[in-house]
Design a protein around this motif. Structure first.
Motif, PDB file in Angstrom:
ATOM      1  N   SER A  82       0.810  -1.225   0.000  1.00  0.00           N
ATOM      2  CA  SER A  82       0.000   0.000   0.000  1.00  0.00           C
ATOM      3  C   SER A  82       0.843   1.274   0.000  1.00  0.00           C
ATOM      4  N   HIS A  83       2.162   1.158   0.074  1.00  0.00           N
ATOM      5  CA  HIS A  83       3.061   2.317   0.019  1.00  0.00           C
ATOM      6  C   HIS A  83       4.203   1.999  -0.939  1.00  0.00           C
ATOM      7  N   TRP A  84       4.443   2.899  -1.871  1.00  0.00           N
ATOM      8  CA  TRP A  84       5.505   2.651  -2.854  1.00  0.00           C
ATOM      9  C   TRP A  84       6.761   3.465  -2.555  1.00  0.00           C
ATOM     10  N   ASN A  85       6.767   4.239  -1.466  1.00  0.00           N
ATOM     11  CA  ASN A  85       7.973   4.971  -1.088  1.00  0.00           C
ATOM     12  C   ASN A  85       8.922   4.055  -0.317  1.00  0.00           C
ATOM     13  N   SER A  86      10.094   4.577  -0.005  1.00  0.00           N
ATOM     14  CA  SER A  86      11.090   3.787   0.720  1.00  0.00           C
ATOM     15  C   SER A  86      10.774   3.672   2.203  1.00  0.00           C
ATOM     16  N   HIS A  87       9.823   4.463   2.702  1.00  0.00           N
ATOM     17  CA  HIS A  87       9.426   4.407   4.097  1.00  0.00           C
ATOM     18  C   HIS A  87       7.964   4.811   4.193  1.00  0.00           C
ATOM     19  N   THR A 128       8.343  13.264  -6.325  1.00  0.00           N
ATOM     20  CA  THR A 128       9.027  14.280  -7.137  1.00  0.00           C
ATOM     21  C   THR A 128      10.411  14.589  -6.568  1.00  0.00           C
ATOM     22  N   LYS A 129      10.497  14.619  -5.247  1.00  0.00           N
ATOM     23  CA  LYS A 129      11.785  14.873  -4.614  1.00  0.00           C
ATOM     24  C   LYS A 129      12.780  13.757  -4.932  1.00  0.00           C
ATOM     25  N   GLN A 130      12.300  12.502  -4.908  1.00  0.00           N
ATOM     26  CA  GLN A 130      13.183  11.391  -5.225  1.00  0.00           C
ATOM     27  C   GLN A 130      13.640  11.440  -6.680  1.00  0.00           C
TER      28      GLN A 130
END
Length: 333
Positions: free
Chosen positions: A56-61, A202-204
């Protein structure tokens, strides 16, 4: 296990204190006092929780509330153990904030890297997620009350009490209005969370572009070199395709040869089966062959015994036994 809801310095002092106390305690007292947890099973459970969060989350954290984390782990004790393990691996960190009431959450690293430090954005995200869960709970309560009012209104109509049914109908209308307001607030919170997630992505991407530009500058790679590498790659792909195209007909011919040999084997097996299925034909052929061989040997014998009468016997076409049986009758006559 170190308490995961305390600071890192407190955790360090607690670990030293527990080691000193355990050195003077007997194994029986340790078994009676503490809960035993298998490290292998604990690691599997922690990996399962991280996998579930990654879906459910595609970010690194990610940041989740404490209640949701404990429900994913299977209970309060299980959540305590899993968070303690993640804190020891530097892949999970507890955070809390006071905004009219205590809000507790967990920051979990979903990659192989350690979890980063808690920032102000993490606290704001935790507050939004907590608000989202509260609004969802309120929506569930409104839906249950609306269904209860509906059932009561139907029962009142069946019993003939129209006044009571009208009151339940007003409660249903009020519940519908409250649900629309709550749903509108929930949609706004979800939009803000979506904007935060897009900003982080966007930051990544921006960071990756900056790293790529810095590497190009450091290595002094020109556009012509990059274009040349791309052209060489295209030539390699074209040559590989030509090799595959040249090998394709030979492979087809080999397949045809194999199929032809397979047909021959099928014909041989089929002819052998026909002979086995028709044994009478083999018997008749063998009988005809034996008869012709016996006639040939008889003709040869007669030709040696009576050379003068060989042509008459051959022309008559009668069997040899009949010729021998007629000779005594002729002599008597």
């Amino acid at each position: 296990m170190v308490g995961p809801y305390s600071g890192r310095i407190t955790q360090l002092f607690y670990k030293v204190k527990s080691l000193m106390n355990r050195s003077t305690m007997s194994p029986e007292s340790i078994l009676l006092e503490d809960c035993l947890i298998l490290t292998t099973l604990l690691k599997e459970k922690a990996d399962e929780v991280i996998k579930c969060l990654s879906e459910s989350h595609w970010n690194s954290h990610c940041v989740v509330t404490r209640n949701k984390f404990e429900s994913m782990c299977g209970g309060q004790k299980e959540g305590y153990a899993v968070l303690s393990y993640l804190s020891g691996c530097r892949k999970g960190q507890y955070l809390s904030t006071n905004k009219k009431e205590l809000i507790e959450g967990i920051k979990v690293s979903l990659s192989s890297a350690v979890v980063s430090g808690v920032s102000s954005l993490d606290f704001d995200t935790l507050h939004l997620i907590w608000t989202q869960e509260k609004l969802q709970q309120q929506l569930d309560v409104i839906d249950r009350r609306w269904e209860m009012s509906r059932q009561s209104a139907l029962a009142s109509l069946k019993s003939g009490n129209k006044k009571l049914a009208l009151r339940h109908a007003k409660e249903m209308k009020l519940g519908t209005e409250n649900r629309e307001k709550c749903n509108s607030l929930l949609n706004r919170v979800e939009e803000v969370l979506s904007v935060i997630a897009n900003v982080e992505s966007t930051k990544q991407v921006t960071g990756a572009i900056q790293i790529g530009a810095r590497v190009i500058k450091e290595n002094k790679i020109s556009i012509e070199e990059v274009q040349l590498c791309l052209e060489e790659l295209d030539e390699s792909i074209d040559s590989q395709k030509q090799v595959e195209k040249a090998l394709a007909p030979s492979l087809d011919m080999e397949d045809e040869d194999i199929e032809e040999e397979f047909r021959k084997l099928e014909l041989e097996i089929g002819s052998g089966n026909l002979k086995d299925l028709n044994p009478e034909a083999g018997v008749s052929d063998s009988e005809g062959t034996d008869q012709s061989l016996a006639d040939a040997l008889l003709n040869l014998k007669l030709a040696d015994d009576a050379p003068g009468s060989g042509s008459a016997i051959q022309n008559s076409g009668l069997p040899a036994k009949n010729k021998e049986s007629n000779s005594p009758m002729l002599e008597a006559a």
